[in-house]
Design a protein around this motif. Structure first.
Motif, mmCIF file in Angstrom:
data_model
loop_
_atom_site.group_PDB
_atom_site.id
_atom_site.type_symbol
_atom_site.label_atom_id
_atom_site.label_comp_id
_atom_site.label_asym_id
_atom_site.label_seq_id
_atom_site.Cartn_x
_atom_site.Cartn_y
_atom_site.Cartn_z
ATOM 1 N N LEU A 76 -28.541 -35.809 75.436
ATOM 2 C CA LEU A 76 -29.907 -35.436 75.783
ATOM 3 C C LEU A 76 -30.381 -34.159 75.101
ATOM 4 C CD1 LEU A 76 -30.129 -36.314 79.571
ATOM 5 C CD2 LEU A 76 -30.917 -37.627 77.612
ATOM 6 N N GLY A 77 -29.656 -33.703 74.135
ATOM 7 C CA GLY A 77 -30.117 -32.544 73.385
ATOM 8 C C GLY A 77 -29.627 -31.236 73.942
ATOM 9 N N ALA A 78 -28.396 -30.934 73.676
ATOM 10 C CA ALA A 78 -27.864 -29.629 74.059
ATOM 11 C C ALA A 78 -28.566 -28.565 73.223
ATOM 12 C CB ALA A 78 -26.358 -29.594 73.848
ATOM 13 N N ALA A 79 -28.648 -27.364 73.755
ATOM 14 C CA ALA A 79 -29.382 -26.292 73.092
ATOM 15 C C ALA A 79 -28.810 -25.980 71.713
ATOM 16 C CB ALA A 79 -29.360 -25.043 73.965
ATOM 17 N N PHE A 80 -27.496 -26.035 71.571
ATOM 18 C CA PHE A 80 -26.889 -25.742 70.272
ATOM 19 C C PHE A 80 -27.318 -26.757 69.222
ATOM 20 C CE2 PHE A 80 -23.398 -26.526 67.271
ATOM 21 C CZ PHE A 80 -23.409 -25.308 66.610
ATOM 22 N N GLY A 81 -27.355 -28.028 69.582
ATOM 23 C CA GLY A 81 -27.760 -29.071 68.645
ATOM 24 C C GLY A 81 -29.213 -28.939 68.229
ATOM 25 N N ILE A 82 -30.065 -28.640 69.180
ATOM 26 C CA ILE A 82 -31.483 -28.461 68.867
ATOM 27 C C ILE A 82 -31.670 -27.260 67.942
ATOM 28 C CG2 ILE A 82 -33.724 -27.867 69.877
ATOM 29 C CD1 ILE A 82 -32.848 -29.538 72.334
ATOM 30 N N PHE A 83 -30.976 -26.174 68.226
ATOM 31 C CA PHE A 83 -31.076 -24.981 67.387
ATOM 32 C C PHE A 83 -30.539 -25.258 65.979
ATOM 33 C CE2 PHE A 83 -29.143 -20.978 65.880
ATOM 34 C CZ PHE A 83 -30.306 -20.248 65.724
ATOM 35 N N LEU A 84 -29.407 -25.939 65.885
ATOM 36 C CA LEU A 84 -28.809 -26.241 64.587
ATOM 37 C C LEU A 84 -29.733 -27.102 63.729
ATOM 38 C CD1 LEU A 84 -26.126 -26.130 62.844
ATOM 39 C CD2 LEU A 84 -25.645 -28.357 63.822
ATOM 40 N N LEU A 85 -30.265 -28.171 64.294
ATOM 41 C CA LEU A 85 -31.152 -29.050 63.531
ATOM 42 C C LEU A 85 -32.487 -28.374 63.212
ATOM 43 C CD1 LEU A 85 -30.445 -32.485 65.199
ATOM 44 C CD2 LEU A 85 -29.720 -31.683 62.954
ATOM 45 N N HIS A 86 -33.001 -27.568 64.128
ATOM 46 C CA HIS A 86 -34.247 -26.843 63.868
ATOM 47 C C HIS A 86 -34.087 -25.918 62.670
ATOM 48 C CE1 HIS A 86 -37.028 -23.409 64.399
ATOM 49 N NE2 HIS A 86 -37.896 -24.383 64.643
ATOM 50 N N GLN A 87 -33.001 -25.181 62.647
ATOM 51 C CA GLN A 87 -32.772 -24.251 61.549
ATOM 52 C C GLN A 87 -32.546 -24.987 60.231
ATOM 53 O OE1 GLN A 87 -34.063 -21.564 63.302
ATOM 54 N NE2 GLN A 87 -32.916 -20.596 61.665
ATOM 55 N N PHE A 88 -31.881 -26.133 60.287
ATOM 56 C CA PHE A 88 -31.644 -26.900 59.069
ATOM 57 C C PHE A 88 -32.958 -27.441 58.506
ATOM 58 C CE2 PHE A 88 -30.601 -30.639 56.592
ATOM 59 C CZ PHE A 88 -29.573 -30.156 55.790
ATOM 60 N N ILE A 89 -33.777 -28.034 59.362
ATOM 61 C CA ILE A 89 -35.051 -28.599 58.918
ATOM 62 C C ILE A 89 -35.996 -27.487 58.455
ATOM 63 C CG2 ILE A 89 -37.122 -29.812 59.715
ATOM 64 C CD1 ILE A 89 -35.271 -31.575 61.399
ATOM 65 N N LYS A 90 -35.926 -26.349 59.127
ATOM 66 C CA LYS A 90 -36.765 -25.213 58.739
ATOM 67 C C LYS A 90 -36.410 -24.711 57.335
ATOM 68 C CE LYS A 90 -38.105 -20.784 60.720
ATOM 69 N NZ LYS A 90 -37.800 -19.845 61.790
ATOM 70 N N GLY A 91 -35.157 -24.905 56.914
ATOM 71 C CA GLY A 91 -34.718 -24.474 55.604
ATOM 72 C C GLY A 91 -35.055 -25.437 54.479
ATOM 73 N N LEU A 92 -35.551 -26.622 54.818
ATOM 74 C CA LEU A 92 -35.937 -27.593 53.783
ATOM 75 C C LEU A 92 -37.250 -27.153 53.134
ATOM 76 C CD1 LEU A 92 -35.104 -30.942 55.613
ATOM 77 C CD2 LEU A 92 -33.795 -29.844 53.804
ATOM 78 N N PRO A 93 -37.437 -27.457 51.862
ATOM 79 C CA PRO A 93 -38.668 -27.025 51.175
ATOM 80 C C PRO A 93 -39.919 -27.664 51.776
ATOM 81 C CG PRO A 93 -37.046 -27.878 49.614
ATOM 82 C CD PRO A 93 -36.511 -28.130 50.974
ATOM 83 N N LYS A 94 -40.970 -26.873 51.922
ATOM 84 C CA LYS A 94 -42.243 -27.367 52.458
ATOM 85 C C LYS A 94 -42.918 -28.324 51.483
ATOM 86 C CE LYS A 94 -43.519 -23.492 55.415
ATOM 87 N NZ LYS A 94 -42.447 -22.861 55.855
ATOM 88 N N GLU A 95 -42.543 -28.231 50.222
ATOM 89 C CA GLU A 95 -43.135 -29.102 49.206
ATOM 90 C C GLU A 95 -42.824 -30.572 49.461
ATOM 91 O OE1 GLU A 95 -41.314 -26.380 48.426
ATOM 92 O OE2 GLU A 95 -42.872 -25.054 47.657
#
Length: 166
Positions: free
Chosen positions: A38-57
């Motif tokens: 159901l989305g542990a906080a660590f998993g949400i944080f890890l995926l958020h940071q990974f997606i945030k690091g992808l190029p906006k282009e």
């Protein structure tokens, strides 16, 4: 979400127990399985940071090509997230597999005990059969090795791709 990472498991232990008791799911595997999906906080944080690091282009190019947000996520971001998802799979599985306190708390029937909890009971009260304990330890590590080998390809590709600049 990040604040829940700062709370130790022992603080959430009693309220969580009463929630599962209210649902009538004690002495089942549901309290051991459902929280990890159901989305542990660590998993949400890890995926958020990974997606945030992808190029906006990538997002902008997909919008220019006519993709909708769900299509952008499914066709662009999700395939790029395989390394982070592989790492999260390994971490979540290891956390759930090695958990001893959760099964000890939620399971009363000895037939439902998990393997790590069974290994704890193999130790015995007065004497320890070392060969039996070591054999149990080897058996318990087999699923962990299988999960790691299954996710290793994506995990290594993600580590290799981080050194590439575009």
């Amino acid at each position: 979400m990040l604040a829940t990472l700062m709370l130790p498991f022992q603080v959430k232990l009693i309220p969580t127990y009463f929630i599962w008791k209210e649902f009538g799911l004690l002495n089942t595997y549901y309290p051991l399985i459902i929280p990890h999906f159901l989305g542990a906080a660590f998993g949400i944080f890890l995926l958020h940071q990974f997606i945030k690091g992808l190029p906006k282009e990538l997002y902008e190019a997909a919008v220019m090509d006519g993709y909708r947000p769900i299509g952008i996520f499914a066709k662009i971001y999700l395939p790029l997230c395989k390394p982070a998802l592989a790492a999260l799979t390994i971490f979540s599985f290891m956390g759930a597999w090695n958990d001893t306190l959760g099964p000890l708390l939620y399971l009363q029937n000895k037939n439902l005990f998990t393997l790590p909890l069974g290994l704890l009971y193999l130790k015995g009260d007065s004497e320890v059969d070392t060969s039996l304990l070591m054999a149990g330890s080897v058996i318990i590590t087999i699923p962990v090795v299988i999960v790691y080998l299954a996710a290793q390809k994506h995990f290594v590709q993600g580590v290799a791709a981080t050194g590439i600049k575009g």
